[in-house]
Design an enzyme around this catalytic site. Structure first.
Site, PDB file in Angstrom:
ATOM      1  N   LYS A   1       7.784  16.994  -5.771  1.00 29.20           N
ATOM      2  CA  LYS A   1       6.958  17.301  -4.732  1.00 29.20           C
ATOM      3  C   LYS A   1       6.004  18.543  -5.000  1.00 29.20           C
ATOM      4  O   LYS A   1       5.541  19.262  -3.122  1.00 29.20           O
ATOM      5  CB  LYS A   1       7.843  16.804  -2.977  1.00 29.20           C
ATOM      6  CG  LYS A   1       7.952  15.786  -3.164  1.00 29.20           C
ATOM      7  CD  LYS A   1       7.151  14.522  -2.922  1.00 29.20           C
ATOM      8  CE  LYS A   1       7.670  13.185  -2.936  1.00 29.20           C
ATOM      9  NZ  LYS A   1       6.948  12.046  -2.392  1.00 29.20           N
TER      10      LYS A   1
ATOM     11  N   SER B   1       4.282   3.403  -4.948  1.00 26.04           N
ATOM     12  CA  SER B   1       3.468   4.393  -3.738  1.00 26.04           C
ATOM     13  C   SER B   1       3.698   6.055  -5.199  1.00 26.04           C
ATOM     14  O   SER B   1       4.442   5.980  -5.518  1.00 26.04           O
ATOM     15  CB  SER B   1       3.671   5.414  -2.809  1.00 26.04           C
ATOM     16  OG  SER B   1       3.455   6.553  -2.930  1.00 26.04           O
ATOM     17  N   ALA B   2       2.607   6.603  -5.242  1.00 29.67           N
ATOM     18  CA  ALA B   2       2.648   7.385  -6.450  1.00 29.67           C
ATOM     19  C   ALA B   2       4.156   8.033  -6.009  1.00 29.67           C
ATOM     20  O   ALA B   2       5.262   9.026  -7.139  1.00 29.67           O
ATOM     21  CB  ALA B   2       1.946   8.085  -6.819  1.00 29.67           C
ATOM     22  N   CYS B   3       4.364   8.693  -4.825  1.00 28.06           N
ATOM     23  CA  CYS B   3       5.193   9.284  -4.339  1.00 28.06           C
ATOM     24  C   CYS B   3       6.926   9.230  -4.160  1.00 28.06           C
ATOM     25  O   CYS B   3       7.473   9.861  -4.489  1.00 28.06           O
ATOM     26  CB  CYS B   3       5.394   9.986  -2.651  1.00 28.06           C
ATOM     27  SG  CYS B   3       3.415  11.039  -2.556  1.00 28.06           S
ATOM     28  N   THR B   4       7.176   8.657  -4.585  1.00 28.05           N
ATOM     29  CA  THR B   4       8.098   7.446  -4.623  1.00 28.05           C
ATOM     30  C   THR B   4       8.621   7.065  -5.793  1.00 28.05           C
ATOM     31  O   THR B   4      10.041   7.784  -6.889  1.00 28.05           O
ATOM     32  CB  THR B   4       8.427   5.937  -4.261  1.00 28.05           C
ATOM     33  OG1 THR B   4       7.618   5.449  -4.675  1.00 28.05           O
ATOM     34  CG2 THR B   4       8.821   6.071  -2.765  1.00 28.05           C
TER      35      THR B   4
END
Lengths: 127, 394
Positions: free
Chosen positions: A99, B327-330
């Site tokens: 992140k 989703s990309a974030c996961t």
């Protein structure tokens, strides 16, 4: 995955919303990579009187947006320009490595908003 | 999270092992621990257990004989074995492989790897529902094509492929058809003979068996090079001492799936449709991903405009619901899912996707609970999002 601080700000973000008559607006990221942030600032006597955000993105994106508004509020423009991505991440107790790049754009958005302010108000506003 | 509710709707990611399966496995860790390759009587019981499990799995997919089933460490190995094994063994006949653009990475990446080893690979397009374009398949097939690998159904969008039609097209040429049935097995009845499948990938956990065990069905006479060389177990096709307890569990799970699949799938379809309808009816700018009817019974894949998947997952988790997102974030790649991109979604649409996969422990009450909490979750995130149109912000 996230620190308690990140989760807290995700649940109850501070300074969320728009400033209709903002002195500067900064948008970074794009929907393609999954994170898009807009920071709105209101400047008085060279200080950030009000800082608000709107964010499309993951939990980290929302929490970093909230954090940067808290960090920037009340600071002079010069001080606010010194706020880094690392400062934001540190204040949140760290972010997952994946992140750090994509979702930690809030400091950049703040800097763009300040640049926008300078552009709009010219050099005399710096004084 | 200390949520009061505890609702698991991520069955495609992982399933609990059926208690009856665990019961069946225990003796093969405690008392019947011998090596099935041993001559003495300690090897006898494990050897028989292997045979029985093999028979149960071949019955589930209606294979011609049990010897067509080879045990592997799971679907990833089965897919690698089918693709690289067929390619290596048949390169004298041709060097062309066809697959689709929505396969699992354990199919896509072996195909990409083979491209670096002198093979050609064609990735077929799919339509907006994720159905493979049959005309494109027909056009792509050449005299050089040795293998076509198409999944039975996609776990991320639920779409089931017309395997029987695909098989007819593939077999007009001299190619093998490999089908990855990881997501479909245990939910829809698969018949390798009726549907004309030459190689079939199966995973145990997807039928409520233990993880890290799987199988590859190979029609009699299929020419394939083994990937793992050693002591010659599994008729030389997959060396290494058999994971007897897990194989027994897989066999038991297959037996139970055969007996209970029909009733359970009907129950899942009812819950699935209730969930999809509930979400789409109560939330504006919400859409179904994948095919509306040619769809896995467990799969409710939906997307919501203007917001991002991970933030929905976190919000659901705070209320005790475990789901998944494309989703990309996961994921570690930060790219939106290749499946969602292949069905023509824009990046921001793909990022707004959410995947609920249902299973044996879900109830209609749980479905209603999810339907009741989702509108507020979506609304809150839309208020935060700069992409939301003004009239939706309220």
């Amino acid at each position: 995955m996230y620190t308690e601080k990140v989760m807290e700000l995700f649940r109850n973000p501070h300074n969320m919303g728009e400033i209709p008559d903002a002195d500067g607006i900064g948008t970074v990221g794009n929907p393609v990579c999954g994170d898009l942030m807009t920071i709105y600032i209101k400047v008085k006597d060279n200080r950030l009187e009000e800082v608000k955000f709107k964010t499309f993105g993951c939990g980290a994106a929302i929490a970093t947006s909230s954090m940067v508004t808290d960090l920037a509020k009340g600071k002079t423009l010069e001080e606010a320009l010194k706020i880094t991505r690392a400062d934001v991440a540190n204040e949140l107790g760290g972010l997952p490595p994946v992140k750090m790049h994509c979702s930690n754009l809030a400091a950049d958005a703040l800097h763009v908003a300040i640049e926008d302010y300078h552009k709009k108000h010219g050099e005399e506003a710096k004084k | 999270m200390a949520a009061e509710k505890c609702v698991y709707m991520d069955y495609t990611a992982g399933k609990p092992v059926d208690a009856r399966v665990i019961e069946a496995m225990l003796p093969y860790m405690k008392s019947a621990y011998g090596n099935p390759a041993s001559l003495h009587s300690f090897g006898e019981e494990p050897r028989k257990a292997l045979d029985k499990a093999r028979a149960e799995i071949s019955t589930l997919i209606n294979a011609e004989r049990k010897e067509t089933v080879v045990f592997t460490s799971g679907a990833t190995e089965s897919n690698n074995m089918a693709i690289k094994g067929v390619a290596y063994r048949n390169k004298d006949r041709g060097t062309h492989i066809i697959t689709s653009s929505i396969e699992h990475m354990s199919v896509i990446n072996p195909c990409k790897f083979l491209k670096t080893r002198g093979f050609d690979a064609t990735f077929l397009p799919v339509d907006g529902y994720g159905t493979v374009n049959l005309e494109a398949l027909e056009k792509a097939l050449t005299e050089k094509t040795i293998l076509v690998s198409i999944m039975y159904a996609n776990g991320e969008i639920g779409t089931i492929q017309p395997i029987e039609e695909i098989s007819k097209i593939v077999h007009k040429k001299n190619a093998y058809l490999h089908v990855d049935a990881t997501a479909a097995n245990g939910q829809v009845l698969i018949d390798v003979r009726k549907e004309g499948i030459d190689l079939l990938t199966l995973s145990s956990n997807d039928v409520y068996g233990p993880k890290a065990i799987g199988a590859l069905y190979m029609k009699n006479g299929t020419r394939l090079e083994p990937l793992i060389h050693g002591g010659g177990q599994e008729r030389g096709l997959r060396s290494g001492t058999e994971n007897v307890a897990s194989i027994v569990g897989f066999g038991k799970a297959a037996e139970l799936a055969k007996a209970e699949m029909k009733t359970e799938s009907q129950r899942l379809v009812k819950m699935r449709d209730r969930l999809i309808k509930g979400l789409l009816d109560s939330i504006p700018y919400s859409f179904l991903n994948g095919h509306p009817t040619q769809r896995l019974p467990d799969n409710a894949a939906v997307r919501f405009s203007f917001i991002e998947g991970e933030s929905m997952l976190l919000s659901l988790d705070m209320l005790g619901v475990g789901a998944s997102s494309g989703s990309a974030c996961t994921t570690k790649t930060l790219e939106p899912s290749h499946v969602l991109m292949a069905i023509g979604l824009k990046h921001e649409e793909a990022h707004g996707s959410l995947l609920f996969t249902l299973g044996r422990q879900n109830t209609e009450e749980e479905v209603d609970y999810v339907v009741s909490i989702m509108p507020d979750i979506v609304k809150r995130l839309r208020v935060i999002s700069p992409l939301t149109p003004k009239e939706l912000k309220l």
